[in-house]
Scaffold this motif. Sequence first.
Motif, mmCIF file in Angstrom:
data_model
loop_
_atom_site.group_PDB
_atom_site.id
_atom_site.type_symbol
_atom_site.label_atom_id
_atom_site.label_comp_id
_atom_site.label_asym_id
_atom_site.label_seq_id
_atom_site.Cartn_x
_atom_site.Cartn_y
_atom_site.Cartn_z
ATOM 1 N N ALA A 125 5.307 59.028 -1.863
ATOM 2 C CA ALA A 125 6.660 59.417 -1.460
ATOM 3 C C ALA A 125 7.076 58.735 -0.168
ATOM 4 O O ALA A 125 8.262 58.493 0.062
ATOM 5 C CB ALA A 125 6.740 60.933 -1.308
ATOM 6 N N GLY A 126 6.104 58.453 0.704
ATOM 7 C CA GLY A 126 6.440 57.808 1.962
ATOM 8 C C GLY A 126 6.916 58.798 3.007
ATOM 9 O O GLY A 126 6.624 59.994 2.934
ATOM 10 N N GLU A 127 7.680 58.299 3.964
ATOM 11 C CA GLU A 127 8.141 59.141 5.050
ATOM 12 C C GLU A 127 9.501 58.675 5.540
ATOM 13 O O GLU A 127 9.905 57.530 5.330
ATOM 14 C CB GLU A 127 7.139 59.115 6.202
ATOM 15 N N VAL A 128 10.196 59.583 6.178
ATOM 16 C CA VAL A 128 11.480 59.252 6.790
ATOM 17 C C VAL A 128 11.199 58.414 8.035
ATOM 18 O O VAL A 128 10.461 58.850 8.920
ATOM 19 C CB VAL A 128 12.253 60.528 7.171
ATOM 20 N N SER A 144 15.586 62.823 9.585
ATOM 21 C CA SER A 144 15.085 62.099 10.745
ATOM 22 C C SER A 144 13.561 62.175 10.762
ATOM 23 O O SER A 144 12.962 63.089 10.184
ATOM 24 C CB SER A 144 15.652 62.688 12.044
ATOM 25 N N PRO A 145 12.911 61.205 11.399
ATOM 26 C CA PRO A 145 11.450 61.225 11.464
ATOM 27 C C PRO A 145 10.897 62.257 12.433
ATOM 28 O O PRO A 145 9.735 62.640 12.336
ATOM 29 C CB PRO A 145 11.096 59.801 11.913
ATOM 30 N N GLN A 146 11.731 62.709 13.384
ATOM 31 C CA GLN A 146 11.316 63.689 14.374
ATOM 32 C C GLN A 146 12.243 64.904 14.310
ATOM 33 O O GLN A 146 13.391 64.798 13.909
ATOM 34 C CB GLN A 146 11.338 63.082 15.781
ATOM 35 N N PRO A 166 10.158 62.212 0.706
ATOM 36 C CA PRO A 166 9.382 61.708 1.849
ATOM 37 C C PRO A 166 9.126 62.773 2.911
ATOM 38 O O PRO A 166 9.919 63.699 3.092
ATOM 39 C CB PRO A 166 10.271 60.584 2.411
ATOM 40 N N ARG A 167 8.027 62.596 3.604
ATOM 41 C CA ARG A 167 7.705 63.458 4.727
ATOM 42 C C ARG A 167 8.720 63.240 5.847
ATOM 43 O O ARG A 167 9.070 62.111 6.180
ATOM 44 C CB ARG A 167 6.308 63.117 5.251
ATOM 45 N N GLY A 168 9.212 64.329 6.418
ATOM 46 C CA GLY A 168 10.164 64.207 7.507
ATOM 47 C C GLY A 168 10.884 65.500 7.782
ATOM 48 O O GLY A 168 10.540 66.563 7.254
ATOM 49 N N TRP A 169 11.900 65.411 8.620
ATOM 50 C CA TRP A 169 12.699 66.567 9.032
ATOM 51 C C TRP A 169 14.102 66.433 8.458
ATOM 52 O O TRP A 169 14.705 65.355 8.513
ATOM 53 C CB TRP A 169 12.756 66.649 10.547
#
Length: 251
Positions: A125-128, A144-146, A166-169
């Motif tokens: 899935a990846g990440e933001v 956002s990533p944070q 994706p992993r993220g906020w």
Amino acid sequence: MSAVLTLIVVLAVVAAVVWLVRRHNADSAAALADAQAESRRWVERLGGQVLALTGTDDPSRQALADAAERYTAAGSQMEQARTAAQCRQVTETAYEGLYYIRAARTAMGMDPGPELPPLPGQSRAGEVTEDREVEVEGRSLGASPQPTDRNSHYYPGGTVAGRPVPRGWYSEPWWKPALVAGAWGVGSALLFTSLFSGMAGADQAAYADGAALDDPGFDGGADGGFDGADQGGFEGGGLFDNDSDFGGDFF
């Protein structure tokens, strides 16, 4: 003499079968006991973090609420677990909760603790990797990533109802209806392409045309063999062999 020999052979076979059945039952009971003990350890680790931490802002409070939800789900699953496979489901639910704990600690500027092995479907899935703000059918969605005041909902990453998230906020937990229903609604392709198209950390093969990935790893619609219990969203198991998967004092 022949009849006596036949009887002896039959009795020997019966005795061997009885011994094998008892040995199998004993081995199964031992394996279940080990799996139950392992599950309890992970649930207790998650519970310790849930009880010890207090959020200081919206992102950390939301992440801790999600961790507490997984803790409750894992406890419910533990009560129903009658097989080693179901115990692994409990462990995986607790494991997911620990990802939310790491997110909460990160949001509060704390050491997140030791790294966790990847969730099924997470790496795919990846990440933001960049801030996004999009309009999708009248809804304003952010990523956002944070953690930010705007994007306070964390997702650890994985495949939800066939699509990678994706992993993220995020500004809202838009994936939760698909976790419950096991399918995405109308307009989901537009949502995915709007949020993730062209993002370096996301899987572009999945978002180019909104196509679903055939990934059996993480499926929030699965029940994991429990009736009516809130599931951790993981199928199968075997992610943990022993406590050596993690080090440090946090988990």
